[in-house]
Each structure stands twice: as C-alpha cells, then as structure tokens.
Design a protein around this motif. Structure first.
Motif, PDB file in Angstrom:
ATOM      1  N   MET A  84      45.041 -34.125 -67.433  1.00 29.08           N
ATOM      2  CA  MET A  84      46.088 -33.445 -66.661  1.00 29.08           C
ATOM      3  C   MET A  84      46.596 -32.215 -67.419  1.00 29.08           C
ATOM      4  SD  MET A  84      48.175 -36.726 -65.172  1.00 29.08           S
ATOM      5  CE  MET A  84      49.526 -35.762 -64.513  1.00 29.08           C
ATOM      6  N   GLU A  85      46.746 -32.339 -68.721  1.00 27.46           N
ATOM      7  CA  GLU A  85      47.189 -31.206 -69.531  1.00 27.46           C
ATOM      8  C   GLU A  85      46.118 -30.121 -69.558  1.00 27.46           C
ATOM      9  OE1 GLU A  85      47.636 -28.819 -73.145  1.00 27.46           O
ATOM     10  OE2 GLU A  85      46.225 -30.477 -73.055  1.00 27.46           O
ATOM     11  N   LYS A  86      44.861 -30.524 -69.692  1.00 26.23           N
ATOM     12  CA  LYS A  86      43.748 -29.573 -69.710  1.00 26.23           C
ATOM     13  C   LYS A  86      43.654 -28.799 -68.394  1.00 26.23           C
ATOM     14  CE  LYS A  86      38.874 -29.925 -69.406  1.00 26.23           C
ATOM     15  NZ  LYS A  86      38.745 -30.301 -68.097  1.00 26.23           N
ATOM     16  N   ASP A  87      43.936 -29.474 -67.279  1.00 25.94           N
ATOM     17  CA  ASP A  87      43.861 -28.844 -65.963  1.00 25.94           C
ATOM     18  C   ASP A  87      45.130 -28.090 -65.582  1.00 25.94           C
ATOM     19  OD1 ASP A  87      41.295 -29.814 -65.641  1.00 25.94           O
ATOM     20  OD2 ASP A  87      41.911 -31.559 -64.467  1.00 25.94           O
ATOM     21  N   ARG A 134      44.137 -46.506 -73.346  1.00 29.79           N
ATOM     22  CA  ARG A 134      43.081 -45.487 -73.429  1.00 29.79           C
ATOM     23  C   ARG A 134      42.900 -44.766 -72.093  1.00 29.79           C
ATOM     24  NH1 ARG A 134      42.545 -44.347 -78.583  1.00 29.79           N
ATOM     25  NH2 ARG A 134      42.868 -46.273 -79.706  1.00 29.79           N
ATOM     26  N   LEU A 135      42.942 -45.504 -70.995  1.00 28.35           N
ATOM     27  CA  LEU A 135      42.821 -44.873 -69.670  1.00 28.35           C
ATOM     28  C   LEU A 135      43.996 -43.942 -69.393  1.00 28.35           C
ATOM     29  CD1 LEU A 135      41.489 -47.842 -67.526  1.00 28.35           C
ATOM     30  CD2 LEU A 135      40.269 -45.741 -68.114  1.00 28.35           C
ATOM     31  N   ALA A 136      45.204 -44.390 -69.703  1.00 21.09           N
ATOM     32  CA  ALA A 136      46.390 -43.563 -69.489  1.00 21.09           C
ATOM     33  C   ALA A 136      46.330 -42.304 -70.357  1.00 21.09           C
ATOM     34  CB  ALA A 136      47.652 -44.362 -69.790  1.00 21.09           C
ATOM     35  N   LYS A 137      45.888 -42.452 -71.602  1.00 15.14           N
ATOM     36  CA  LYS A 137      45.767 -41.304 -72.504  1.00 15.14           C
ATOM     37  C   LYS A 137      44.733 -40.323 -71.974  1.00 15.14           C
ATOM     38  CE  LYS A 137      44.608 -39.937 -77.179  1.00 15.14           C
ATOM     39  NZ  LYS A 137      44.064 -40.331 -78.462  1.00 15.14           N
ATOM     40  N   TRP A 138      43.612 -40.836 -71.535  1.00 18.97           N
ATOM     41  CA  TRP A 138      42.553 -39.982 -70.991  1.00 18.97           C
ATOM     42  C   TRP A 138      43.066 -39.185 -69.789  1.00 18.97           C
ATOM     43  CZ3 TRP A 138      39.823 -40.405 -66.274  1.00 18.97           C
ATOM     44  CH2 TRP A 138      38.690 -39.597 -66.177  1.00 18.97           C
ATOM     45  N   LEU A 139      43.793 -39.858 -68.900  1.00 19.92           N
ATOM     46  CA  LEU A 139      44.349 -39.176 -67.731  1.00 19.92           C
ATOM     47  C   LEU A 139      45.331 -38.085 -68.131  1.00 19.92           C
ATOM     48  CD1 LEU A 139      44.911 -42.163 -65.297  1.00 19.92           C
ATOM     49  CD2 LEU A 139      43.306 -40.277 -65.010  1.00 19.92           C
TER      50      LEU A 139
END
Length: 63
Positions: free
Chosen positions: A18-21, A9-14
C-alpha cells in the motif's frame, strides 16, 4: 501454531505494498507496522527488521 506469525506477515506485506502504491504515506506505514506488531505479537518479532524494507538488500549481478 504459527497463525499469529502468518497473519502478521500478511498484514505487513499488504502495508508495504500500500505504501509502495501511494495509498498510504511512509509515516502511516511505520505507525501501522508498529501497531500490527503490537496486535499480533508474532513469535519471531525479535528478529524482525521493522525498517520497512522488503527482502534482504542483496544485489545480484548489479540488479
């Protein structure tokens, strides 16, 4: 007991942030999501929505 789930979940959130930014492209994010799912094998993967969206898509009061 749920370390793999939390790590996933943490890796997915990151990755999604990253894609959003604009750090990674959506194609890179999709590939990375597939790779982290394969690497971590979280217990709840079978109910996971791998479309890359955050949240459940519910609209509240037009927002």
């Amino acid at each position: 007991m749920f370390e793999k789930e939390v790590d996933y979940r943490l890796a997915k959130w990151l990755l999604l942030n990253m894609e959003k930014d604009g750090v990674i492209s959506s194609n890179e994010m999709r590939l990375a999501l597939d790779m982290i799912a394969e690497y971590y094998v979280p217990p709840f993967l079978e109910v996971e929505d791998l479309s890359g969206t955050i949240g459940d898509g519910v609209t509240v009061d037009g927002r």
